[in-house]
Design a protein around this motif. Structure first.
Motif, PDB file in Angstrom:
ATOM      1  N   VAL A  43       7.834  24.653 116.126  1.00 32.24           N
ATOM      2  CA  VAL A  43       7.016  25.660 115.444  1.00 32.24           C
ATOM      3  C   VAL A  43       7.284  25.612 113.942  1.00 32.24           C
ATOM      4  CG1 VAL A  43       6.572  28.143 115.190  1.00 32.24           C
ATOM      5  CG2 VAL A  43       6.803  27.136 117.472  1.00 32.24           C
ATOM      6  N   TYR A  47       4.431  24.532 111.312  1.00 31.67           N
ATOM      7  CA  TYR A  47       4.009  25.431 110.242  1.00 31.67           C
ATOM      8  C   TYR A  47       4.133  24.742 108.889  1.00 31.67           C
ATOM      9  CZ  TYR A  47       3.983  28.582 106.454  1.00 31.67           C
ATOM     10  OH  TYR A  47       3.700  29.129 105.231  1.00 31.67           O
ATOM     11  N   MET A 159      -0.520  31.429 112.933  1.00 30.40           N
ATOM     12  CA  MET A 159       0.782  31.001 113.446  1.00 30.40           C
ATOM     13  C   MET A 159       1.904  31.869 112.877  1.00 30.40           C
ATOM     14  SD  MET A 159       2.652  27.333 113.021  1.00 30.40           S
ATOM     15  CE  MET A 159       2.249  26.569 114.584  1.00 30.40           C
TER      16      MET A 159
END
Length: 185
Positions: A43, A47, A159
């Motif tokens: 993640v 990002y 996100m």
């Protein structure tokens, strides 16, 4: 309270440690969002990839901040609004412009207001905007390419906004008290 820890380069999963060290070296601190995202290194990496890609779009720095702050305000993300307020201050956006973006008020700039309106409509309708809404965006001088680039900024913010809401990510004090934003404002 959040069950998501604020990782450090020493406590993060191995795959996130280098990223946290690099960010700490560059900024002098680790953004709390990165510390929370480090729990899932993919993640954090994804990002950063989206954020770096958004920085290469044809939108100006100010226009990118309009997109990021509009989406963050829509999702009531304390961390992101605070971080982007800090970034806007560093980018030397005027205090009245920053305040308008923080509150959702008109900026007084037709082009920026059209961008904020388009971005808000895209998020609010989950992309199902009307032909008239797209036309208003285009009439403000934006291209079809830029309409798609706005989606990239929205994707990055979804996100982070969702991560920060889930993980209860506090804004960093390094952003400065004048930049800390609370959704309840």
């Amino acid at each position: 309270m959040s069950e998501f820890p604020l990782h450090t380069p020493q406590t993060a999963p191995q795959a996130a440690r280098t990223i946290l060290k690099d960010v700490q070296s560059r900024l002098g601190f680790i953004p709390t969002m990165y510390a929370k995202q480090a729990e899932a290194p993919v993640v954090l990496k994804t990002y950063r990839m989206l954020d770096e890609a958004f920085e290469t779009t044809s939108l100006t720095t100010t226009e990118r901040l309009v997109v990021l702050m509009t989406v963050s305000r829509y999702h009531a993300c304390d961390f992101c609004m605070s971080a982007h307020s800090w970034r806007a201050q560093i980018a030397k956006l005027s205090p009245p412009l920053i305040e308008a973006l923080r509150t959702g008020a008109l900026t007084g700039n037709t082009r920026l207001d059209a961008l904020a309106t388009f971005t808000y409509a895209m998020v609010d309708s989950r992309g199902a905007i009307s032909d008239d809404q797209l036309q208003a965006f285009r009439e403000a001088g934006f291209s079809r390419q830029q309409a798609l680039e706005v989606i990239l900024g929205i994707a990055a913010k979804v996100m982070t906004n969702f991560t920060n809401r889930l993980a209860h990510t506090p804004p960093n004090p390094e952003f400065g008290s004048e930049n800390i934003w609370r959704a309840s404002q």
